[in-house]
Design an enzyme around this catalytic site. Structure first.
Site, PDB file in Angstrom:
ATOM      1  N   ALA A 252      36.996  41.833  35.326  1.00  0.00           N
ATOM      2  CA  ALA A 252      36.922  43.349  34.755  1.00  0.00           C
ATOM      3  C   ALA A 252      35.577  43.877  34.228  1.00  0.00           C
ATOM      4  O   ALA A 252      35.681  45.135  33.870  1.00  0.00           O
ATOM      5  CB  ALA A 252      38.147  43.291  33.569  1.00  0.00           C
ATOM      6  N   ALA A 253      34.624  43.211  34.514  1.00  0.00           N
ATOM      7  CA  ALA A 253      33.292  43.766  33.886  1.00  0.00           C
ATOM      8  C   ALA A 253      33.124  45.139  34.613  1.00  0.00           C
ATOM      9  O   ALA A 253      32.617  46.117  34.044  1.00  0.00           O
ATOM     10  CB  ALA A 253      32.131  42.934  34.234  1.00  0.00           C
ATOM     11  N   GLY A 254      33.297  45.230  36.001  1.00  0.00           N
ATOM     12  CA  GLY A 254      33.107  46.694  36.711  1.00  0.00           C
ATOM     13  C   GLY A 254      33.947  47.617  36.447  1.00  0.00           C
ATOM     14  O   GLY A 254      33.672  48.644  36.007  1.00  0.00           O
TER      15      GLY A 254
HETATM   16  O1  RIB Z   1      39.023  44.089  38.435  1.00  0.00           O
HETATM   17  C1  RIB Z   1      39.673  42.904  37.833  1.00  0.00           C
HETATM   18  C2  RIB Z   1      41.114  43.290  38.348  1.00  0.00           C
HETATM   19  O2  RIB Z   1      41.075  43.041  39.629  1.00  0.00           O
HETATM   20  C3  RIB Z   1      41.963  42.036  37.612  1.00  0.00           C
HETATM   21  O3  RIB Z   1      42.391  42.492  36.468  1.00  0.00           O
HETATM   22  C4  RIB Z   1      42.952  41.935  38.569  1.00  0.00           C
HETATM   23  O4  RIB Z   1      44.081  42.261  38.168  1.00  0.00           O
HETATM   24  C5  RIB Z   1      42.496  42.548  39.856  1.00  0.00           C
HETATM   25  O5  RIB Z   1      42.908  43.633  40.245  1.00  0.00           O
END
Ligand code: RIB
Length: 311
Positions: A252-254
């Site tokens: 989830a950093a992006g």
């Molecule tokens: O970008 C991270 C996300 O990618 C995660 O939370 C996962 O659910 C996928 O969708």
């Protein structure tokens, strides 16, 4: 007044196992802890924008199961408007299986479930949030026809579009010509342009290819190297460095980068300052486990940035 951001995208529940190394094909690894966190690229970006100070409407589709119900409860706790989240009867909510290595790298597999049922017609029913929004933020975990419809709606309504083209896919000019800002990582930039992004020169080549197809501003996120910002309108073409941190989990950093970016731009920050703030929020997020559990609040991001600038 808080700026309005509409986010169209996926809502998942992330099932996470920590492992020493990401397993190779055919390998069975005994992992450590198992954890469940709310996730999904759309939802993570909606939460990131809300915690960054945006007034967020999230348009998504979940199943009528516990995962979907709990996800919506969580978005409400972050003051996200959930009125346009569709609940699909008899369809499972989106699930992501995530393995995280000791180095903080991850491998993600998604079962889209109800995310695949977010249709163009669902957006027509929710036209008002698009009209009122300062920015629309969208990714590629929902059907491409829906992405197409969303960018067309924004074009008609003069709402600026930030497209985070994740997961990687090829995109037609019919989508790209409506995009104000695109934010691929290196792999996604390569899928879009065929150019392998390794450094500033190759990033510039990939950015040019996207500008030629109608995208105004290109921001290629390049992990530890920072982000390449290309905005021919203002003449800015350079790498904006990120912050060096020890990553515990880069999931989830992006998404955090994009959510913060949208709010900063809506608030009138320059592109450069918005990228720096987005880097700061992302740097905070990778130091914690999980997707939405790791997303910082506005005050944390601003004080982190101030601390770094005073060092
Ligand atoms: O970008 C991270 C996300 O990618 C995660 O939370 C996962 O659910 C996928 O969708």
């Amino acid at each position: 007044m808080m700026k309005k951001i509409v986010v169209v995208g996926s809502s998942n529940t992330d099932l996470i196992i920590k492992v020493p190394e990401i397993p190779r094909p055919g390998e069975t690894l005994l992992g450590g802890e198992f954890m469940t966190f709310p996730g999904g690229k759309g939802a993570n970006q909606a939460v990131a924008a809300a915690r960054a100070g945006g007034d967020v409407v999230f348009i998504a589709s979940v199943g009528d199961d516990t995962y979907g119900t709990e996800a919506i409860k969580g978005y409400k706790l972050d003051n996200i408007n959930t009125e346009d989240i569709k609940i699909c009867k008899g369809v499972p909510s989106g699930i992501a299986m995530i393995t995280i290595s000791e180095r903080g790298e991850n491998a993600i597999t998604v079962a889209s479930g109800a995310n695949a049922n977010l249709y163009p017609a669902d957006l027509e029913e929710a036209e008002e949030p698009f009209e009122e929004a300062d920015y629309m933020l969208i990714q590629l975990e929902t059907p491409l026809e829906t992405v197409q419809k969303a960018v067309e709606l924004c074009s008609e309504l003069n709402t600026r579009v930030i497209l985070n083209p994740a997961p990687a896919a090829e995109l037609s000019i019919d989508i790209l010509k409506h995009v104000s800002i695109i934010t691929p990582n290196e792999t996604e930039a390569e899928s879009l342009t065929g150019i392998m992004v390794r450094d500033e020169l190759t990033a510039a080549g990939a950015a040019d290819s996207l500008h030629k197809r109608g995208v105004e501003t290109v921001i290629i996120t390049m992990g530890a190297s920072g982000a390449y910002l290309s905005d021919p309108g203002s003449g800015i073409r350079k790498i904006i460095p990120g912050f060096k941190v020890k990553a515990l989990d880069t999931t989830a950093a992006g998404d955090v980068f994009n959510g913060q970016l949208a709010v900063s731009l809506a608030e009138g920050e320059s592109l450069e300052k918005a990228v720096v703030l987005a880097h700061a929020a992302a740097a905070l997020s990778v130091q914690k486990l999980g997707a939405q559990s790791s997303i910082p609040r506005r005050e944390e991001t601003f004080s982190y940035l101030e601390e770094k600038l005073n060092q």
